[in-house]
Motif scaffolding. Sequence first.
Motif, short mmCIF file in Angstrom:
data_model
loop_
_atom_site.label_atom_id
_atom_site.label_comp_id
_atom_site.label_asym_id
_atom_site.label_seq_id
_atom_site.Cartn_x
_atom_site.Cartn_y
_atom_site.Cartn_z
N LYS A 10 0.64 -1.13 -0.12
CA LYS A 10 -0.20 -0.15 0.02
C LYS A 10 1.08 0.94 -0.31
O LYS A 10 1.77 1.32 0.31
N ILE A 11 0.13 2.26 -0.29
CA ILE A 11 0.92 3.05 -0.88
C ILE A 11 0.18 4.42 0.62
O ILE A 11 -0.66 4.89 0.65
N ASN A 12 1.96 4.98 1.38
CA ASN A 12 1.74 5.63 2.46
C ASN A 12 0.89 7.08 1.77
O ASN A 12 1.89 7.66 1.12
N PRO A 13 -0.17 7.59 2.30
CA PRO A 13 -0.52 9.00 1.83
C PRO A 13 -0.28 10.36 2.64
O PRO A 13 0.33 11.28 2.10
N CYS A 14 0.63 9.52 3.32
CA CYS A 14 1.02 10.25 4.38
C CYS A 14 3.07 10.63 4.65
O CYS A 14 3.01 10.07 5.31
N PRO A 15 2.98 11.15 3.93
CA PRO A 15 4.40 10.04 3.79
C PRO A 15 5.75 11.49 4.27
O PRO A 15 5.25 12.05 4.73
N SER A 16 6.91 10.47 5.22
CA SER A 16 7.18 11.77 6.17
C SER A 16 7.95 12.77 5.43
O SER A 16 8.37 14.43 6.44
N ILE A 17 7.89 13.38 4.19
CA ILE A 17 8.67 13.83 3.13
C ILE A 17 7.75 15.19 3.61
O ILE A 17 8.47 16.60 3.40
N TYR A 18 6.64 15.07 3.47
CA TYR A 18 5.35 16.30 3.69
C TYR A 18 6.10 17.12 5.55
O TYR A 18 5.39 18.37 5.50
N TYR A 19 6.94 16.74 6.18
CA TYR A 19 7.33 17.10 7.79
C TYR A 19 8.63 17.28 7.73
O TYR A 19 9.04 17.74 8.94
N GLU A 20 9.35 17.41 6.66
CA GLU A 20 10.36 17.53 6.34
C GLU A 20 10.61 19.19 5.93
O GLU A 20 10.58 19.43 4.52
N GLU A 21 11.88 19.78 5.54
CA GLU A 21 11.82 21.00 4.81
C GLU A 21 12.71 20.27 3.95
O GLU A 21 13.69 19.58 3.39
N PRO A 22 11.79 21.18 2.21
CA PRO A 22 11.28 22.96 2.77
C PRO A 22 10.03 22.33 2.80
O PRO A 22 9.38 23.21 2.65
N HIS A 23 9.45 21.12 1.77
CA HIS A 23 7.89 20.22 2.14
C HIS A 23 7.17 21.17 3.77
O HIS A 23 6.09 21.61 2.85
N ASN A 24 8.58 21.26 4.93
CA ASN A 24 7.05 21.09 5.75
C ASN A 24 6.59 23.32 6.27
O ASN A 24 5.55 23.18 6.17
N ASN A 25 7.45 23.42 4.97
CA ASN A 25 6.67 25.20 4.98
C ASN A 25 6.25 25.23 3.25
O ASN A 25 6.03 27.13 3.15
N ARG A 26 6.05 25.13 2.77
CA ARG A 26 5.87 24.90 0.90
C ARG A 26 4.68 24.14 0.83
O ARG A 26 3.68 24.80 0.04
N ILE A 27 4.69 22.68 1.80
CA ILE A 27 3.25 21.71 0.49
C ILE A 27 2.53 21.83 1.87
O ILE A 27 2.95 21.32 2.88
#
Length: 275
Positions: A41-58
Amino acid sequence: MNRNAKKIRKYVGLFSAICGGLLISTPAISQKAVAQQPTSKINPCPSIYYEEPHNNRILVPRGCPPNAITQKLALQGLLPPPTTPTTPTPDQRRLGVGGELLNSDSLAINPCPGIYYEEPFNNQNVVPEGCPPNALTQQLLGQGIDPSRAIPARPPVTVIQPPLPEEQQPPSTKIALANGMVNIRLVNDTGTGITYEVVGDTPPRSLAGKSDTILRDLTAPVTLTFFRGDGGLLEAIPQPSEETGMMEVRLNETTDIQQDKNTVRIQEDGTVFLN
């Protein structure tokens, strides 16, 4: 001998049949085992969303724990109410991180942000068409006015006054006034004439070089201006007198622009400023 040979050939044939059956059945067993393995299964909430720069951009997909930018926009009322969790869109999976905030068509911006319902905007700005009415929109509708044709009220503009001279610099000296009044002895120590004026009390007057004059009965506050006729620089030196309500201002030539002065101000409390 012939009987033994026949027995040996019989056993060899039986062994070959058994081995052949095993070889044929092995791929089928392997394929069946692979088919029974659970699909990933594909993780719908990958940890990259919570890493910079994505944490403050996406923005995170709906249903995921909010990251920094999602929390910020939610507090500003720029995101729609949360719904049931959903998996990332195909575009989000293709990009691997959900798409850039400013370029993704899949991100919905709240057309009715909460700021329209907070003061001062609640009573100053008309809400966008299709949004629940705020106080101003309700007031216009009650008066039979089309809100889309109304001009939003502008907040009052506060005029910022520049600081007064006494707020920018320390006083040069202080004199004792006589019932709120002062006399000024103006001394021109230069070799050229000057023009002086007590603002609101006297018209512009001339004072020849190496001469002096007395300006009497000036009510504080007093503003005395002066300049050289040849455009040269002047140094002003205020000197309180032993006599109550009397001050001497001596004007000298100078070549230091930092020393150049053209105004003496005497406040109501006798404080003197040079500018």
